[in-house]
Design an enzyme around this catalytic site. Sequence first.
Site, short mmCIF file in Angstrom:
data_model
loop_
_atom_site.label_atom_id
_atom_site.label_comp_id
_atom_site.label_asym_id
_atom_site.label_seq_id
_atom_site.Cartn_x
_atom_site.Cartn_y
_atom_site.Cartn_z
N ASN A 1 0.88 -1.17 0.00
CA ASN A 1 0.00 0.00 0.00
C ASN A 1 0.91 1.22 0.00
O ASN A 1 1.47 1.59 1.02
CB ASN A 1 -0.89 -0.04 1.25
CG ASN A 1 -1.84 1.14 1.31
OD1 ASN A 1 -1.81 2.03 0.45
ND2 ASN A 1 -2.68 1.15 2.31
N ARG B 1 -2.29 -1.73 -3.86
CA ARG B 1 -3.54 -1.01 -3.63
C ARG B 1 -3.55 0.25 -4.52
O ARG B 1 -2.60 1.02 -4.51
CB ARG B 1 -3.61 -0.60 -2.16
CG ARG B 1 -4.86 0.17 -1.84
CD ARG B 1 -4.91 0.45 -0.37
NE ARG B 1 -6.11 1.18 -0.04
CZ ARG B 1 -6.49 1.42 1.20
NH1 ARG B 1 -5.76 0.97 2.20
NH2 ARG B 1 -7.58 2.10 1.45
N HIS C 1 -12.64 3.05 0.22
CA HIS C 1 -12.55 2.05 1.30
C HIS C 1 -13.14 0.71 0.86
O HIS C 1 -13.58 -0.08 1.70
CB HIS C 1 -13.31 2.48 2.58
CG HIS C 1 -12.65 3.58 3.36
ND1 HIS C 1 -13.38 4.47 4.12
CD2 HIS C 1 -11.36 3.91 3.51
CE1 HIS C 1 -12.55 5.31 4.70
NE2 HIS C 1 -11.31 5.00 4.35
N ARG D 1 -11.82 15.94 7.58
CA ARG D 1 -12.75 16.30 6.49
C ARG D 1 -14.16 16.41 7.05
O ARG D 1 -14.54 15.62 7.92
CB ARG D 1 -12.74 15.24 5.39
CG ARG D 1 -11.41 15.07 4.71
CD ARG D 1 -11.48 13.92 3.70
NE ARG D 1 -10.24 13.17 3.71
CZ ARG D 1 -10.15 11.86 3.52
NH1 ARG D 1 -11.23 11.14 3.31
NH2 ARG D 1 -8.99 11.27 3.55
N GLU E 1 -7.23 -4.79 5.36
CA GLU E 1 -7.22 -4.54 3.92
C GLU E 1 -6.12 -5.33 3.21
O GLU E 1 -6.30 -5.78 2.08
CB GLU E 1 -7.07 -3.04 3.66
CG GLU E 1 -8.38 -2.30 3.95
CD GLU E 1 -8.19 -0.87 4.40
OE1 GLU E 1 -7.35 -0.64 5.30
OE2 GLU E 1 -8.88 0.01 3.88
#
Length: 400
Positions: free
Chosen positions: A7, A88, A177, A238, A381
């Site tokens: 990743n 990823r 995601h 955010r 993940e």
Amino acid sequence: MKLFVLNSGSSSLKYTLYDIRDGICEIVSGMAERIGEKEGAVTLFHEGKEVVLTHIADHHTALQLVLGQLRGHGYLKSFSDLAGCAHRVVHGGAKFTAPTLIDREVLETIKSLIPLAPLHNPANLEGIKTLIKLSPGTPQIALFDTAFHQSMPEVAYRYALPEAMSLELDIRRYGFHGLSHHYLRDEAAKLLGKETTQSNLITLHLGNGASVTAIKAGKSVDTSMGFTPLEGLVMGTRPGDVDAGILLYLLEEKSLDAAVLDRLLNHESGLKGLCHTNDMREILARKAQGDAKAALAFEIFCYRIRKYIGAYMAILGSVDAVVFAGGIGEHSAEVRERVCAEMSHLGLVLDEVKNRAFTKGAQMVHSPQSKVKIAVVQTDEALQMARESVRLLKEFKKIV
Ligand code: ADP
């Protein structure tokens, strides 16, 4: 045979090396941090932790250091031990709906999607290109964060913007995601003892970035992140959903430019904007000491999640389980408690003892009278990437 899962982010990269001969078994994992800075760090997690502090100029150097460490410690004898490298990739646009073996054309397409993910896709590409150079004969596989959500129907992914503009500029909801929501679906189905294709779920990935997905008969039918990861839940830095009119107001009345708005929306809002920190642990500690700003940030965070659960219950009809995951979803019993409080009319009743007792793995934490089950799952993940890659390699007979 081994699989290297990578990743590659803008200033860091995380990796896991798996043995895939008989099932999927983690051998070693770690990361390289502060790439491009003076004091970078390469970390190997295995039987304790080893850290190599050094200057890491770029992703190529970082990966050379990581692979050098893996070989130095004997985890990887030669590149020919690798059945594949899994990468990823944050944005696969509408083009990639599944894991994909990388060739020149795929590389070009990922590159063409850079305008949709200017921070992420270039770093992902760096990782891919470096591994192609370092290990040229090894199959390289791209796993997209958007792919799981490509099953969303048009009614969920279209914005009510002018048709010509949406189509010309590919402006639509993509969702992110995806690897995590996919993993949560599979683990939740196991907990439920159901086929994935018969599972209706609401999966919550609550980390620094946060998103929620509505899963019907195993497929993502809606998700809270949209064209970019800015939409939806309140996140670390955010804001999630905001009235687009605020941006017009700031542009026109306050003469803010795009760079300032970018910083505001990506780095200065969310929990941090509300109470000066994006660390949920600190927010919980301050709230316990009576800090009103931290308490309000916590309430707004949980309130937004409740709104989305209600909305997704409306579109799903029947829901088997609500699944909590991500740094906050997994570790904060208090957030889970607050989200599920006052939801008994929708069939959600938490068992406080089970909820507080969760430590790791995947467990149910609802009380017997709860119509909708509630699960906490430690998301993974990298393991999801490994599972999908092994399936793909077998399909293409790249491994026996
Ligand atoms: P990222 O999205 O960067 O991968 P994580 O999934 O690691 O982030 O989640 C980070 C968030 O999880 C932070 O807000 C952090 O405070 C929170 N978190 C981690 N541990 C705990 C804990 N024990 N209790 C509450 N929140 C926690």
